[in-house]
Design a protein around this motif. Structure first.
Motif, PDB file in Angstrom:
ATOM      1  N   SER A 177      67.265 -51.037 -42.674  1.00 51.19           N
ATOM      2  CA  SER A 177      67.541 -52.471 -42.515  1.00 51.19           C
ATOM      3  C   SER A 177      68.909 -52.821 -43.089  1.00 51.19           C
ATOM      4  N   ASP A 178      69.330 -54.070 -42.870  1.00 48.94           N
ATOM      5  CA  ASP A 178      70.634 -54.528 -43.358  1.00 48.94           C
ATOM      6  C   ASP A 178      70.548 -55.200 -44.722  1.00 48.94           C
ATOM      7  N   ALA A 179      69.480 -54.974 -45.460  1.00 48.19           N
ATOM      8  CA  ALA A 179      69.302 -55.596 -46.772  1.00 48.19           C
ATOM      9  C   ALA A 179      70.322 -55.067 -47.782  1.00 48.19           C
ATOM     10  N   ILE A 180      70.423 -55.763 -48.922  1.00 43.25           N
ATOM     11  CA  ILE A 180      71.189 -55.269 -50.072  1.00 43.25           C
ATOM     12  C   ILE A 180      70.268 -54.311 -50.813  1.00 43.25           C
ATOM     13  N   LYS A 181      70.541 -53.019 -50.746  1.00 44.32           N
ATOM     14  CA  LYS A 181      69.587 -52.013 -51.225  1.00 44.32           C
ATOM     15  C   LYS A 181      69.926 -51.623 -52.665  1.00 44.32           C
ATOM     16  N   VAL A 182      68.977 -51.876 -53.568  1.00 44.39           N
ATOM     17  CA  VAL A 182      69.165 -51.649 -55.005  1.00 44.39           C
ATOM     18  C   VAL A 182      68.288 -50.478 -55.424  1.00 44.39           C
ATOM     19  N   PHE A 183      68.915 -49.400 -55.873  1.00 42.55           N
ATOM     20  CA  PHE A 183      68.198 -48.158 -56.202  1.00 42.55           C
ATOM     21  C   PHE A 183      68.160 -47.978 -57.713  1.00 42.55           C
ATOM     22  N   ASP A 184      66.954 -48.056 -58.275  1.00 48.43           N
ATOM     23  CA  ASP A 184      66.753 -47.751 -59.695  1.00 48.43           C
ATOM     24  C   ASP A 184      66.316 -46.293 -59.769  1.00 48.43           C
ATOM     25  N   ILE A 185      67.216 -45.430 -60.225  1.00 49.43           N
ATOM     26  CA  ILE A 185      66.996 -43.981 -60.152  1.00 49.43           C
ATOM     27  C   ILE A 185      65.627 -43.575 -60.708  1.00 49.43           C
ATOM     28  N   ASN A 186      65.335 -43.907 -61.973  1.00 47.73           N
ATOM     29  CA  ASN A 186      63.991 -43.740 -62.528  1.00 47.73           C
ATOM     30  C   ASN A 186      63.417 -42.342 -62.293  1.00 47.73           C
ATOM     31  N   LEU A 187      64.138 -41.296 -62.649  1.00 45.51           N
ATOM     32  CA  LEU A 187      63.692 -39.920 -62.419  1.00 45.51           C
ATOM     33  C   LEU A 187      62.466 -39.599 -63.274  1.00 45.51           C
ATOM     34  N   ARG A 188      61.454 -39.044 -62.647  1.00 44.16           N
ATOM     35  CA  ARG A 188      60.219 -38.682 -63.338  1.00 44.16           C
ATOM     36  C   ARG A 188      59.833 -37.253 -62.967  1.00 44.16           C
ATOM     37  N   PRO A 189      60.180 -36.257 -63.815  1.00 43.37           N
ATOM     38  CA  PRO A 189      59.760 -34.885 -63.531  1.00 43.37           C
ATOM     39  C   PRO A 189      58.232 -34.836 -63.410  1.00 43.37           C
ATOM     40  N   PRO A 190      57.638 -34.031 -62.537  1.00 45.05           N
ATOM     41  CA  PRO A 190      58.315 -33.057 -61.668  1.00 45.05           C
ATOM     42  C   PRO A 190      58.693 -33.619 -60.299  1.00 45.05           C
ATOM     43  N   PHE A 191      58.689 -34.947 -60.154  1.00 45.24           N
ATOM     44  CA  PHE A 191      58.906 -35.543 -58.830  1.00 45.24           C
ATOM     45  C   PHE A 191      60.396 -35.775 -58.581  1.00 45.24           C
ATOM     46  N   ILE A 192      61.167 -34.698 -58.653  1.00 49.82           N
ATOM     47  CA  ILE A 192      62.609 -34.798 -58.446  1.00 49.82           C
ATOM     48  C   ILE A 192      63.024 -33.754 -57.410  1.00 49.82           C
ATOM     49  N   SER A 193      63.658 -34.206 -56.348  1.00 49.86           N
ATOM     50  CA  SER A 193      64.169 -33.308 -55.316  1.00 49.86           C
ATOM     51  C   SER A 193      65.624 -33.654 -55.074  1.00 49.86           C
ATOM     52  N   ARG A 194      66.482 -32.659 -55.161  1.00 49.49           N
ATOM     53  CA  ARG A 194      67.914 -32.885 -54.974  1.00 49.49           C
ATOM     54  C   ARG A 194      68.200 -33.471 -53.593  1.00 49.49           C
ATOM     55  N   ASP A 195      67.589 -32.916 -52.560  1.00 44.52           N
ATOM     56  CA  ASP A 195      67.851 -33.379 -51.198  1.00 44.52           C
ATOM     57  C   ASP A 195      67.358 -34.808 -51.000  1.00 44.52           C
ATOM     58  N   LEU A 196      66.172 -35.102 -51.527  1.00 45.44           N
ATOM     59  CA  LEU A 196      65.621 -36.451 -51.410  1.00 45.44           C
ATOM     60  C   LEU A 196      66.505 -37.450 -52.154  1.00 45.44           C
ATOM     61  N   LEU A 197      66.927 -37.073 -53.355  1.00 44.17           N
ATOM     62  CA  LEU A 197      67.785 -37.948 -54.154  1.00 44.17           C
ATOM     63  C   LEU A 197      69.089 -38.235 -53.411  1.00 44.17           C
ATOM     64  N   ALA A 198      69.649 -37.230 -52.782  1.00 42.48           N
ATOM     65  CA  ALA A 198      70.890 -37.415 -52.012  1.00 42.48           C
ATOM     66  C   ALA A 198      70.673 -38.406 -50.874  1.00 42.48           C
ATOM     67  N   ASP A 199      69.561 -38.258 -50.171  1.00 35.59           N
ATOM     68  CA  ASP A 199      69.270 -39.167 -49.056  1.00 35.59           C
ATOM     69  C   ASP A 199      69.126 -40.611 -49.540  1.00 35.59           C
ATOM     70  N   LEU A 200      68.475 -40.807 -50.694  1.00 26.96           N
ATOM     71  CA  LEU A 200      68.288 -42.154 -51.238  1.00 26.96           C
ATOM     72  C   LEU A 200      69.616 -42.745 -51.711  1.00 26.96           C
ATOM     73  N   LEU A 201      70.440 -41.936 -52.361  1.00 22.10           N
ATOM     74  CA  LEU A 201      71.735 -42.413 -52.842  1.00 22.10           C
ATOM     75  C   LEU A 201      72.639 -42.825 -51.682  1.00 22.10           C
ATOM     76  N   HIS A 202      72.583 -42.098 -50.595  1.00 17.54           N
ATOM     77  CA  HIS A 202      73.404 -42.430 -49.428  1.00 17.54           C
ATOM     78  C   HIS A 202      73.036 -43.795 -48.841  1.00 17.54           C
TER      79      HIS A 202
END
Length: 303
Positions: free
Chosen positions: A148-173
């Motif tokens: 969507s065209d919303a203002i997208k606000v990403f709170d990283i909030n990393l919680r092991p073990p639920f961390i994936s480099r590829d997923l994180l990259a997609d979200l940051l983009h």
């Protein structure tokens, strides 16, 4: 099953977890996105919560709290197969706390993206974290909404073990605004092979890598920094008498968004967000009861 209402557009939509933190001294409502929604509403910026509860007493209690707090629940879903989420806090060595985030739970199965999309406008602040992407159902729904065209606000909030480099990259983009704490900033630049020591260089590395216009770095009692395009703003914090730090980062983000929405200057925006994080740290739990005047008095004392 979903509660449907008309004329429910709000300036903020928070997507993610709603749960009970089961602490040694009893359960408390929680989840980063519930906390953000709570404080946005307190600050006069109505928020809708996109999440899912189980068809159980824990879910009913959370739904009742949303009613009491005035949080819009027309996008709250109910799951008949999975329970309302719990996070179990365990005490280690007398004073260290670790958390077990139960899986799977209701908010791992958020769906119906087409209905949620009808509530999003280009001016909507769409707030999300990384934890809600740990299961493919909620993850797929999230990525559909991030188109969507919303203002997208990403709170990283990393919680092991639920961390994936590829997923994180997609979200940051996908993000327009990203909030890190200092540990998360270090971890993320390391995940993407950054090796910078200075914060400003770490930020530039991430901004360039993912084309993120605005980044916030929280630093507890030492305040916070705000990087907007080519400019940087830094405000020192103040030491406060901490009751607990549960939800203080979420309250910081809520105050940042509310002030951003109102077009406040970067300095005022940062001061008000830092004060909110400190104010909530003086209270117990992530969603404590308070009057806005208490918070305003706290700002005046802090700055």
């Amino acid at each position: 099953m979903m509660n449907l209402h008309t004329n429910t557009l709000t300036p903020a939509i928070c997507y993610g977890e709603i749960l009970w933190d089961v602490l040694p001294d009893g359960p408390q409502p929680g989840g980063a996105l519930l906390n953000v929604s709570y404080h946005l509403n307190k600050l006069g910026m109505p928020a809708s919560l996109v999440s899912k509860i189980g068809n159980d007493p824990d879910g009913q209690k959370l739904e009742n709290l949303l009613d009491n707090w005035g949080i819009k629940k027309h996008l709250l879903q109910t799951d008949t197969e999975h329970p309302t989420s719990q996070v179990i806090a365990k005490m280690n060595n007398g004073n260290e706390v670790s958390y077990e985030i139960i899986f799977p739970v209701a908010w791992d199965f958020i769906n119906d993206s087409e209905h949620i999309k009808t509530q999003i406008r280009p001016s909507t602040y769409f707030v999300f974290g990384s934890l809600a992407s740990r299961n493919n159902v909620s993850r797929n729904t999230l990525f559909e909404l991030l188109e969507s065209d919303a203002i997208k606000v990403f709170d990283i909030n990393l919680r092991p073990p639920f961390i994936s480099r590829d997923l994180l990259a997609d979200l940051l983009h996908k993000a327009n605004i990203v909030k890190f704490n200092q540990a998360e900033l270090e971890m993320v630049q390391g995940l993407f092979r950054g090796s910078f020591w200075k914060e400003s260089e770490q930020i530039k590395f991430i901004q360039d890598h993912f084309n993120i216009p605005e980044i916030i770095v929280t630093k507890g009692e030492f305040g916070a920094s705000y990087y907007k395009e080519e400019k940087a703003y830094h405000i020192a914090g103040r030491e406060v008498k901490v009751s607990d730090t549960i939800g203080s980062g979420d309250s910081f983000l809520a105050a940042f968004i509310a002030n951003h929405y109102r077009g406040e200057s970067p300095e005022i925006l940062l001061k008000n967000a830092i004060a909110m994080g400190g104010f909530i740290a003086t209270k117990k739990g992530g969603c404590p009861d308070y009057k806005i005047k208490e918070y305003q008095d706290f700002i005046n004392k802090m700055f």
